[in-house]
Design a protein around this motif. Structure first.
Motif, PDB file in Angstrom:
ATOM      1  N   THR A 197      45.844  45.996  87.076  1.00  0.00           N
ATOM      2  CA  THR A 197      45.905  45.963  85.616  1.00  0.00           C
ATOM      3  C   THR A 197      44.570  46.375  85.020  1.00  0.00           C
ATOM      4  OG1 THR A 197      47.562  44.210  85.673  1.00  0.00           O
ATOM      5  CG2 THR A 197      46.327  44.474  83.617  1.00  0.00           C
ATOM      6  N   ARG A 208      49.107  42.216  76.001  1.00  0.00           N
ATOM      7  CA  ARG A 208      49.900  43.387  76.406  1.00  0.00           C
ATOM      8  C   ARG A 208      50.443  44.203  75.241  1.00  0.00           C
ATOM      9  NH1 ARG A 208      54.075  42.856  81.196  1.00  0.00           N
ATOM     10  NH2 ARG A 208      52.222  41.731  81.842  1.00  0.00           N
ATOM     11  N   TYR A 268      49.553  48.268  74.663  1.00  0.00           N
ATOM     12  CA  TYR A 268      50.599  49.293  74.542  1.00  0.00           C
ATOM     13  C   TYR A 268      50.582  49.954  73.168  1.00  0.00           C
ATOM     14  CZ  TYR A 268      52.752  47.819  78.939  1.00  0.00           C
ATOM     15  OH  TYR A 268      53.004  47.549  80.251  1.00  0.00           O
ATOM     16  N   ALA A 308      41.770  40.389  77.675  1.00  0.00           N
ATOM     17  CA  ALA A 308      42.524  40.429  78.930  1.00  0.00           C
ATOM     18  C   ALA A 308      41.583  40.501  80.127  1.00  0.00           C
ATOM     19  CB  ALA A 308      43.491  41.619  78.938  1.00  0.00           C
TER      20      ALA A 308
END
Length: 163
Positions: free
Chosen positions: A8, A72, A76, A119
């Protein structure tokens, strides 16, 4: 011990490689874009300034929303918005349209930042500063690679849009 978030993290870093290119792509193609939009270098510089405006517009809100809805969706959203920027700039018929797409690039940057920095800090709790500093290395790598690509495109008389 291997960190399960490494794949990730690599994906997040690749986003910033592209971001590094996006930050300077307008300046690297000033002449071609100026002709496309019917303006001079000063006009292209005005479009470049729109990236900062776009970033300011949503930075505070995107950070708070990322805390509420998760990282997330914002990563995106940043990727999608950057895709709109790249396509939009490539086909913008005027400086006004290009300015709007420049604002989108700034918004994309804010979305990426609001999802990626937290993140990475959460993925690497024992070294969050290092995880975030590596972002700068990927930005620099993108800024290093793009001029080489532009040079190749120019020297082979290819269409500037390939960059």
């Amino acid at each position: 011990m291997k960190n399960k978030y490494m794949p990730t993290a690599i994906g997040l870093y690749i986003n910033y490689f592209v971001h590094g290119m996006g930050v300077i792509i307008l300046a690297q193609n000033m002449d071609a874009l100026g002709k496309q939009w019917g303006t001079d270098s000063a006009g292209v510089a005005i479009v470049i300034s729109s990236l900062g405006i776009g970033r300011l517009i949503v930075l505070m809100a995107s950070g708070a929303l990322s805390d509420k809805f998760g990282r997330r969706p914002f990563v995106y959203l940043g990727m999608f918005t950057y895709a709109l920027f790249f396509a939009g700039i490539l086909f913008s018929p005027s400086i006004a349209v290009a300015y709007i797409f420049g604002i989108l690039a700034g918004i994309a940057n804010s979305f990426l930042d609001s999802g990626t920095y937290p993140a990475l800090m959460e993925s690497f709790p024992e070294s969050p500063g290092t995880a975030n500093i590596i972002i700068k290395a990927f930005i620099s790598a993108g800024q290093f690679a793009l001029p080489l690509m532009v040079g190749l495109i120019v020297s082979t008389n290819m269409w500037y849009g390939w960059t």
